[in-house]
Design an enzyme around this catalytic site. Structure first.
Site: not given
Ligand code: PEP
Ligand code: MG
Length: 755
Positions: A510, A643, A680, A474, A632, A367
């Site tokens: 979202r 990740r 996104c 977000r 992601n 974050h």
């Molecule tokens: C993703 O998972 O690609 C995404 C955009 O959401 P976040 O990075 O907030 O999990």
């Molecule tokens: Mg995500």
């Protein structure tokens, strides 16, 4: 006091005299080894200093051949000395030569010495060198002797840290803390920042290491511990978890440690060996930190962090300084250095003075990284022990492109980075010129570029970048930076601010994507073996609809009379989406019952980020009003590669066939069902990856502000049809090819597309 402690105390006092003399560092070291050897009745005393290349160089000796000084070096981990440096732990042996790590160096003449006592010279957990005493006779060193040598080594650490050691080494390799240093970590947010260190948690500078009266120091230590316990008890009793953003669990852990007999005993022993109370705390803290740096178990590491924090509080009490940095007194060009940091803490700093962020821990998707990108400051993480390697105000450079950090750089290095920063500023200027030009490829395909956002600080980027709206808002970020659950009214206020900021452009909100690694400090944590695969996002929303309902209410109210877009994260089946949609419809009915305005239009979408949805992709494309690819998560789950885990993060290239085919199936399904699809995830914000995505058929992207310019510049030069043809050919012939990155790069350079 018992007579036994007179020894080390006398030694410490003599050491202090030597340190105060206006002689060269080498002369001081030469005198110190003689002093230690005679005080400890040892035939040998040697000091090894760890150089920048991690080798340990013999800097001074009494007892070994003098010719070996600056000649004998041990590689990291080599010999007993290397072992002590590597493990950062003392070693006492009555027969050193029988130890498997013993490495004989003929030039030192040490074969005649049997017993060996070595301690690391530590400062803030970093190994600066090794201090050794040896005896010819086979003997056992006592606990007191080991304690005394460790205390002496702490004083030595100060001498080494003061610098001047570089000129002594034969190789010119530096040692100590004052020279230039270079470190490489991982990039969190791009850009180049030059400035001066601001330690997020300033270290207590201990001026007085050696005690006049151990009795008085013991009293000071006990009083401070009493006060520490009292403060923690008060914090727990107040139940104010917002204080410093601490979890209740952390405070409970603090309380446990504050009563830990082992910790207290070690500090008392350090005082009895001749240190002041604060120096004793620091010595024990340095040992803790050294252990922490070597600890790989994340749980134990966290506990050692807690213990270190506690020691810091104790130091503050002892030194009486209020060390919280005054946020409004931030110097110009501040580069914040912290072990780790929450997003709210970073937002507390004056944005106008921030030039960068350097962390020891925190992944690219953490974050604080999201906030750093939102603020547009370069950030780098995984710089081991950086909080100990720098001092307040040191010159420092952060390169958010390469993940590099230059500490106390030489003028020529600084000039290189100044030039890099100038170049970047020029490029940014060129991107700014593209701001009002629509992103259309050479063959006339319109590419929609939107912004990822979530905080108020993100909103000015809309005007700066010329993005066509917010493609991913977000909403959990507001929850994560708050110290308590935001009320429905507070949520509504933020959503309205976002809608006001975009004017007539769209915002896709979202719903809360919490759980997993996105922990809210004020919410009860559920212990899970695999949080990423656990109870998170829409799963919480469906199981405990209270939170989701209050958020939807805030969204629908903020969107009254406007076009509103809402999407759901981590949807794994079509059925989950339908259930979420039903909850929205119930909230709409609630609005009607209360005669409030509905949104002018409402579109409900789904994040495609769980691979199971790829196998229901046509159905979901028919049910949802739009789809948004969260690359992601989609890729982390597709490749079963965390990740946040560096060990596996680069293992699979998003531009490999498996990934591209999975993404293609979403683009194709969107086209078949006439359902708009956006990407996104971070992938869409990288020019070469965006090129591949356009070739797969995607036309809409949402990304961080700094990516809009580079992706637009790429799109303006691209022939989308040619790229599509090329990618089709490549995908038809991938057998045995690890990634298409090279081939796509070659295509871009042939066609003069900037990637
Ligand atoms: C993703 O998972 O690609 C995404 C955009 O959401 P976040 O990075 O907030 O999990
Ligand atoms: Mg995500």
């Amino acid at each position: 006091m018992p007579q036994a402690f007179g020894g080390p105390r006398v030694l410490l006092r003599r050491l202090r005299e030597v340190m105060a003399q206006p002689t060269s560092p080498q002369d001081k070291l030469d005198r110190i080894v003689i002093l230690i050897a005679s005080n400890m009745v040892a035939e040998v005393c040697s000091i090894y200093v760890q150089r920048d290349d991690k080798a340990l160089e013999l800097f001074a000796t009494e007892g070994l051949n003098r010719e070996a000084v600056h000649l004998t070096t041990m590689k990291a981990g080599e010999g007993l000395v290397g072992l002590i440096a590597k493990e950062a732990e003392a070693l006492a042996l009555s027969d050193a030569q029988a130890h498997p790590a013993f490495s004989y160096r003929p030039e030192t003449g040490e074969e005649i010495y049997r017993s060996f006592l070595g301690v690391p010279i530590l400062r803030a957990g970093a190994t600066l060198g090794v201090l050794v005493v040896q005896n010819t006779a086979t003997r056992k060193y006592s606990e007191e002797e080991m304690e005394a040598l460790q205390t002496v080594s702490m004083v030595l650490a100060e001498l080494i840290a003061q610098g001047g050691m570089q000129s002594l080494t034969a190789s010119g390799q530096g040692g100590g803390f004052t020279g230039p240093k270079h470190a490489r970590g991982v990039s969190l947010a791009e850009g180049v920042g030059l400035g001066h260190v601001v330690l997020h948690e300033p270290r207590v500078v201990i001026k007085n290491l050696i005690a006049e009266s151990p009795e008085a120091e013991i009293k000071r230590l006990e009083a401070a511990i009493g006060q520490l316990r009292k403060t923690i008890d008060e914090l727990i009793a107040r139940g104010d978890v917002s204080h410093g953003g601490e979890h209740k669990e952390v405070l409970e852990t603090f309380r446990m440690f504050a009563h830990d007999q082992g910790w207290l005993r070690r500090m008392r022993e350090a005082v009895l060996s001749g240190l002041t109370a604060e120096a004793a705390v620091e010595r024990v803290q340095s040992d803790t930190r050294a252990r922490m740096l070597r600890q790989t178990d994340p749980y134990l590491r966290e506990r050692l962090h807690d213990l270190e924090d506690l020691a810091n509080r104790l130091l503050h009490i002892l030194v009486g300084a209020d060390l919280t940095i005054a946020r409004d007194q931030l110097p110009e060009n501040a580069i914040i250095v912290a072990r780790s940091m929450g997003p709210a803490a970073l937002l507390d700093y004056d944005r106008g003075r921030l030039r960068g962020l350097i962390l020891e821990e925190g992944g690219a998707t953490s974050h604080v990284a999201i906030v750093a990108r939102a603020l547009g400051i370069p950030a780098v993480s995984e710089i081991e022990n950086i909080t100990a390697l720098v001092e307040q105000g040191d010159a420092v450079i952060v390169d958010g492109q390469t993940g590099e950090v230059q500490i106390r750089p030489q003028p020529d290095v600084e000039n290189v980075y100044k030039e890099k920063a100038r170049l970047r500023a020029r490029r940014q200027e060129q991107y700014r010129k593209l701001r009002d030009i629509p992103a259309v490829t050479r063959d006339g395909e319109a590419i929609d570029l939107k912004l990822n956002a979530g905080l108020l600080v993100d909103l000015p980027h809309l005007a700066e970048t010329g993005a066509t709206g917010i493609g991913l808002f977000r909403t959990e970020l507001q929850f994560m930076v708050a110290s308590r659950m935001p009320t429905t009214a507070e949520q509504q206020q933020l959503y309205k601010a976002a809608l006001d900021a975009v004017g007539d452009r769209p915002v896709t909100f979202r719903t809360l994507d919490i759980g997993g690694d996105k922990v809210l400090p004020y919410m009860q944590r559920v212990e899970e073996e695999n949080p990423a695969l656990g109870w998170r996002a829409i799963r919480i929303g469906l199981d405990r609809p209270g939170l989701l309902r209050s958020q939807l209410r805030a969204l629908l109210r903020a969107g009254a009379g406007r076009d509103l877009k809402i999407m759901f994260p981590m949807v794994a089946t079509v059925d989950e989406f339908i259930r979420a949609r039903n909850i929205v419809h119930r909230e709409l009915a609630h609005i009607d019952r209360h005669d409030r305005d509905r949104p002018a239009s409402l579109a409900l979408g789904v994040m495609v980020e769980v691979p199971s949805l790829l196998f229901e992709i046509d159905e979901i494309a028919r049910e949802a009003d739009f789809l948004s690819v969260g690359s992601n998560d989609l890729l982390q789950f597709l490749f079963a590669a965390d990740r946040e885990n560096r060990l596996v993060a680069d293992r699979f290239d998003p531009l490999c066939a498996g990934s591209l085919r999975a993404l293609k199936c979403v683009a194709d399904a969107g086209e078949r069902a006439q359902c708009p699809v956006t990407v996104c995830g971070e992938m869409g914000g990288k020019p070469l990856e965006a090129l591949a995505l356009i070739a797969l058929g995607f036309r809409s992207f949402s990304m961080t502000a700094s990516s809009v310019g580079p992706v637009k510049a790429m799109a303006l030069k691209l022939n989308a049809a040619a790229a599509r043809k090329q990618l089709e050919t490549l995908l038809a012939n991938v057998s045995g090819v690890a990634t298409l990155r090279g081939a796509l790069k070659a295509f871009a350079s042939e066609h003069d597309v900037p990637v």
